[in-house]
Design an enzyme around this catalytic site. Structure first.
Site, PDB file in Angstrom:
ATOM      1  N   SER A 187       2.736  -6.517  16.703  1.00 24.47           N
ATOM      2  CA  SER A 187       3.664  -6.037  15.669  1.00 24.47           C
ATOM      3  C   SER A 187       4.925  -5.386  16.221  1.00 24.47           C
ATOM      4  O   SER A 187       5.886  -5.191  15.474  1.00 24.47           O
ATOM      5  CB  SER A 187       2.951  -5.032  14.770  1.00 24.47           C
ATOM      6  OG  SER A 187       1.820  -5.639  14.200  1.00 24.47           O
ATOM      7  N   ASP A 218      -3.710 -10.053   6.286  1.00 25.70           N
ATOM      8  CA  ASP A 218      -3.036  -8.830   6.689  1.00 25.70           C
ATOM      9  C   ASP A 218      -4.076  -7.958   7.372  1.00 25.70           C
ATOM     10  O   ASP A 218      -5.282  -8.094   7.118  1.00 25.70           O
ATOM     11  CB  ASP A 218      -2.465  -8.105   5.468  1.00 25.70           C
ATOM     12  CG  ASP A 218      -1.474  -7.039   5.855  1.00 25.70           C
ATOM     13  OD1 ASP A 218      -0.259  -7.326   5.792  1.00 25.70           O
ATOM     14  OD2 ASP A 218      -1.902  -5.939   6.256  1.00 25.70           O
ATOM     15  N   HIS A 238      -0.776  -4.207   0.837  1.00 29.66           N
ATOM     16  CA  HIS A 238       0.186  -3.119   0.812  1.00 29.66           C
ATOM     17  C   HIS A 238       0.958  -3.049  -0.498  1.00 29.66           C
ATOM     18  O   HIS A 238       1.806  -2.215  -0.691  1.00 29.66           O
ATOM     19  CB  HIS A 238       1.207  -3.281   1.944  1.00 29.66           C
ATOM     20  CG  HIS A 238       0.612  -3.094   3.304  1.00 29.66           C
ATOM     21  ND1 HIS A 238       0.088  -4.139   4.044  1.00 29.66           N
ATOM     22  CD2 HIS A 238       0.439  -1.983   4.048  1.00 29.66           C
ATOM     23  CE1 HIS A 238      -0.357  -3.686   5.197  1.00 29.66           C
ATOM     24  NE2 HIS A 238      -0.165  -2.373   5.230  1.00 29.66           N
ATOM     25  N   CYS A 254       3.289  -4.146   7.707  1.00 30.76           N
ATOM     26  CA  CYS A 254       2.702  -5.137   6.797  1.00 30.76           C
ATOM     27  C   CYS A 254       2.878  -6.558   7.348  1.00 30.76           C
ATOM     28  O   CYS A 254       3.993  -7.029   7.525  1.00 30.76           O
ATOM     29  CB  CYS A 254       3.366  -5.023   5.425  1.00 30.76           C
ATOM     30  SG  CYS A 254       2.841  -6.313   4.291  1.00 30.76           S
TER      31      CYS A 254
END
Lengths: 623, 361
Positions: free
Chosen positions: A324, A361, A367, A380
């Site tokens: 991420s 996710d 989310h 997210c």
């Protein structure tokens, strides 16, 4: 026609006579020389022969002191300290050389094997000193001195030896020295080096060897019948190597290493203002002191075959999916390509159906409605799947490259790897397959083919901190001779300006700050009273079987756990530091890597004062 | 004018002798450069020999009139290189004798030996005055010699500078000098010598003093000559054998693959080796002089004499220096010593001389 006559050979008067004189004056000196050589080599031969036989002239090397390496504050991290070695001159030894060496070994309590190898191995000149035992302890020096007379031809020699006072700390940066190999000798790259010399073999010791090594000297000495020096005939003083100062702070380096503990991984701390590397760690490490001595073949093999690859400089050569932490790249691409507006909300239900597959996710419950700010703060995945889908892989690749990924940073260390930023073109060339659109979704969250080094990631966050100015990180600040003459100097300079709209940073930087400061942020571990931090967690998936898919990270065996990332810069508004930490198989970035970044930032705060608070927008210059 | 270049016309006797000497040179370089990286020098010399052969052919096939007409241009080009090196030396300190071209280095002062001869020959070729020459006629050739000798001396390479002066002497003698000229030159030389001596570098002065009184400094500079003499003397009639010279393998001798290579030969191959090499050097010199028969022009005569005398003179000076008869001046032994520039220049000179035979057919 007069011209012709004038310049023909006939215009030289008495040519015949002159030629005759020339012939004679050529023959005569050659004949005289022959007579002279006849006298020397035949008539006087025995006299010269005796002189040659009794040539009691010996050559003793005087190795140059290798330049010292200091950290940014002048702390010595690679030193040259004098050591005592035992050397022998074969010509002056007793008849039974082998037993002399064996007795000597027994006296000092050392193994004779190595010494004998060195002695018999090479085609050494009999009048040149050979080093047989190195690094004598005080006790051994005393023992040798008292028993000296029983070992003709052997004597003590002071040699500067490389010493790394901090042991394994910064080992991958410093590298190590070792005896020059035959191939290195033949390459001609090591000017003035001779067999048996120590040269840089790895890391900075290797890259800057030419500066550090200096030039060996030697003395010609006359010895008596027992091999004792009675007269110095000639001396060439060694020229010491130049001293090198680095950008790292050894205290920060040590702190970062300690914080990794027994974990494998890497960490980088950069000075955002200059591109100076303040600390750069790869674990596991090695002790370069081991290499300064002659290392046994067994030990060398052991190190080479160690499955944890201790010689691997993970910070510049370790390739990991960025996870991420890569979302800033997708975000930059989206904003610049106009495929997404910072305020636009996308819905996350905990998964994203694409083609025949559902991309999940990390948060199964989803989310909800997410904009760019929330997408980054809460990391997210679904938000970025959709962002990636709109961009396509080649747009992502374009902006990843623009941000400096997929290319070496150009740090002054050898062997840096460029990582991998996939594109349709790459896939076709490397795999012979077309790019599948689903792969774009993985790439958008930094999984799949995307690979980066820890140094690249730290530099990426430094680039964001500098709002699009890419720096070239470096380690060597200055090199100067022992007399203080500067030979090399590196001044910080912006390597490249990104072609980017400066306004995107106003969306991205607050989002990264939110990762730390927001109550839902994944980087809450970095919340500090006196320092504002902007950063991003990351989890690089390790390929594993289905059966572990839904287990908690702590229930999974360590080798199958994900790699944990954290990359950050601070303070948010006037950045000084950028850092990335990767913990191999550490699990989640938030829990495994973020605290390490927090720890190194805190250490920096302990050691250095940070000018004013970074959160204030008032420039320092204003009175 | 006939222009049929026949390869068989190449002077195989001269070329063959020169090749044999060069091969001997490479062999000794291999021995002299000691262990550890030894063959590097021998290999490089072999590459240079290839280039030298090409240079020989250039010298051989070049049109004589072109050679004569371009003599001044060649002189100027080399002068430019010499001055550039001198300036670099002045600015950076240290000794600068080499120019870097690609991966190779070249020493223009070697080439200067040849272009100086060509240039002087060209000047005398066109001179109007009748010999013997007076002061006014030799002013220009004097300046030509000084133009080379001064920048070389400032490199600093005094040995080569003095050799360049010496090189011009045979040409002046061929032209013939008036008696007053000879006398005034002698007086000038006597006045300049002491000034020169005191402007020398320390190590250069040391060498000359050591030569004048051997044993003055047996541990310093003189020591090397002593070691060289021990090497030569202990070689005996047939030498100690290839790679077996104790003096040379122990590297007692300085610069033993360049200036002192002859002492390695003398130690390892003895008087027999010395006889062969000196014999071949003498043979090549006389063979070159035989071209005077076919030389038609003044330029040709002077070129042949200049190149031959340069070759012979440098050989004799180098060998005498190694044997302790002359001071150490740092001149390589033609064809034998390690050094590409010297090798290429020598072969180029041989080619130019051999080229005169071609014109007869």
């Amino acid at each position: 026609m007069t011209r012709l006559v004038k310049s023909s050979k006939d215009s030289i008067s008495g040519l015949e006579r002159k030629i005759a004189v020339t012939v004679l004056s050529i023959i005569l000196p050659f004949l005289l020389l022959l007579v002279n050589f006849w006298n020397m080599q035949v008539l006087d031969r025995s006299r010269y022969q005796r002189l040659a036989d009794n040539n009691r002239i010996r050559l003793v090397d005087m190795p140059a002191t290798r330049g010292i390496i200091t950290d940014r504050n002048g702390v010595i991290i690679a030193d040259s300290s004098p050591q005592f070695d035992v050397v022998v001159i074969p010509e002056d030894m007793s008849k039974d050389r082998q037993s002399e060496i064996e007795n000597l070994a027994a006296l000092l309590g050392r193994e004779p094997k190595d010494a004998l190898d060195r002695f018999t191995g090479a085609d050494r000149a009999p009048y040149r000193a050979i080093r047989i035992f190195e690094q004598l302890e005080e006790r051994e020096v005393a023992q040798f001195e008292t028993a000296r007379d029983s070992f003709p031809g052997a004597f003590l020699l002071t040699t500067p030896r490389r010493y790394y006072p901090f042991g394994t700390t910064a080992s991958h940066l410093l590298g190590y020295v070792g005896e020059i190999s035959d191939s290195q000798l033949a390459s001609g790259d090591f000017e003035g080096a001779r067999q048996g010399d120590l040269v840089g073999k790895f890391g900075l010791e290797k890259v800057f060897d030419g500066y550090l090594r200096g030039r060996d000297g030697g003395r010609q000495v006359e010895v008596d019948a027992r091999g004792r020096e009675i007269n110095i005939l000639g001396i060439t003083e060694p020229v010491p190597g130049a001293n090198m100062s680095l950008t790292i702070d050894i205290r920060l380096q040590k702190e970062l290493e300690d914080s990794l503990g027994e974990n494998f991984g890497a960490g980088v701390l950069l000075d955002v203002r200059t591109g100076e590397v303040l600390a750069m760690v790869s674990r596991p490490g090695f002790d370069p002191n081991e290499f300064s001595l002659r290392m046994s073949r067994e030990r060398w093999q052991e190190i080479l075959k160690d499955p944890s690859h201790p010689l691997q400089s993970r910070a510049i050569r370790g390739l990991y999916p960025p996870g991420s932490t890569f979302k800033v790249v997708t975000a930059t691409a989206s904003l610049m390509e106009g495929t997404l507006d910072a305020g636009e909300q996308l819905f996350c239900s905990g998964g994203y159906r694409y083609g025949r597959r559902t991309y999940r996710d990390w948060k199964l419950s989803g989310h909800g409605k997410v904009d760019l700010m929330r997408g980054i703060v809460e990391s997210c995945d679904v938000y970025f799947y959709q962002a990636g889908e709109r961009l396509g892989i080649d747009s992502i690749a374009k902006w990843a490259l623009e941000l400096g990924l997929g290319n070496i940073t150009g740090i002054d260390l050898p062997g840096e790897l460029a990582g991998l930023i996939p594109s349709t073109e790459w896939k076709q060339a490397a795999k012979g397959e077309p790019w599948y659109p689903g792969e774009t979704l993985s790439a958008a969250i930094g999984q799949g083919y995307v690979l980066v080094t820890p140094l690249q990631l730290a530099n990426l966050y430094a680039t964001i901190a500098r709002r699009g100015e890419v720096m070239k990180p470096f380690l060597v600040k200055r090199i100067e001779t022992v007399n203080g003459a500067e030979l090399y100097r590196r001044d910080p300079a912006v390597a490249r300006e990104m072609k980017v709209d400066g306004r995107i940073w106003d969306s991205l930087i607050p989002a990264l700050a939110g990762v730390v400061s927001d109550d839902h942020g994944t980087g809450r571990a970095l919340r500090m009273v006196d320092l504002s931090v902007a950063g991003k967690t990351g989890t690089a998936q390790v390929v594993r079987l289905e059966e572990w898919q839904n287990k908690k990270e702590t229930d999974i065996p360590k080798v199958l756990r994900d790699h944990a990332w954290f990359a950050a810069f601070a303070p948010v508004n006037r950045p000084l530091l950028a850092s990335s930490v990767l913990v191999e198989h550490g699990g989640h970035g938030a829990s495994a890597a973020a605290p390490l970044v927090a720890r190194i930032f805190r250490k920096y705060l302990d050691l250095y004062e940070i000018p004013a608070d970074g959160d204030s927008d008032v420039p320092e210059e204003v009175p | 004018m006939r222009r049929s270049f026949k390869w068989l016309d190449v002077d195989w006797v001269m070329l063959g002798s020169a090749m044999v000497l060069s091969a001997i040179g490479i062999l000794i370089i291999r021995s002299a450069a000691g262990s550890g990286g030894a063959s590097v020098f021998a290999e490089r010399q072999a590459y240079w020999l290839g280039i030298a052969l090409a240079a020989y052919l250039v010298g051989y096939f070049v049109d004589r009139r072109h050679l004569r007409r371009s003599a001044y241009v060649l002189y100027a080009l080399v002068l430019l290189a010499l001055v550039a090196l001198m300036l670099v030396g002045r600015l950076q300190g240290g000794v600068h004798r080499w120019i870097h071209v690609g991966g190779m280095t070249f020493q223009p002062s070697e080439l200067a030996k040849l272009t100086l001869i060509l240039c002087l020959a060209r000047y005398f070729h066109k001179i109007k005055a009748k010999p013997p020459l007076g002061i006014t006629e030799i002013l220009i050739p004097f300046l030509l010699v000084a133009g080379y000798a001064i920048p070389v001396a400032l490199q600093p390479d005094l040995g080569t500078a003095m050799f360049l002066v010496l090189l011009s002497v045979p040409l002046f003698l061929m032209m013939g000098l008036e008696r007053p000229t000879v006398i005034s030159l002698t007086i000038i030389a006597a006045m300049v010598a002491p000034i020169m001596f005191f402007s020398l570098k320390d190590y250069q002065r040391e060498r000359i003093l050591n030569f004048l009184s051997p044993g003055r400094d047996p541990l310093g500079t003189g020591y090397h000559v002593v070691q060289s003499k021990i090497a030569i003397g202990s070689g005996g009639l047939f030498g100690k054998g290839y790679l077996q010279g104790t003096q040379s393998q122990l590297q007692f001798i300085p610069e033993q693959h360049t200036d002192f290579i002859f002492s390695v030969l003398a130690e390892e191959f003895g008087f027999a080796g010395v006889l062969v090499v000196i014999g071949l050097l003498l043979f090549i010199s006389l063979w070159m002089l035989s071209y005077l028969e076919v030389a038609k022009t003044k330029f040709a005569v002077l070129t042949v004499v200049g190149i031959t005398c340069g070759f012979a003179l440098q050989s004799v000076i180098n060998i005498a220096m190694v044997a302790g008869i002359l001071p150490v001046v740092g001149l390589p032994l033609p064809l034998i010593s390690y050094g590409g520039s010297s090798l290429v220049t020598t072969f180029l000179g041989l080619g130019i001389v051999a080229g005169y035979r071609r014109r007869r057919t």
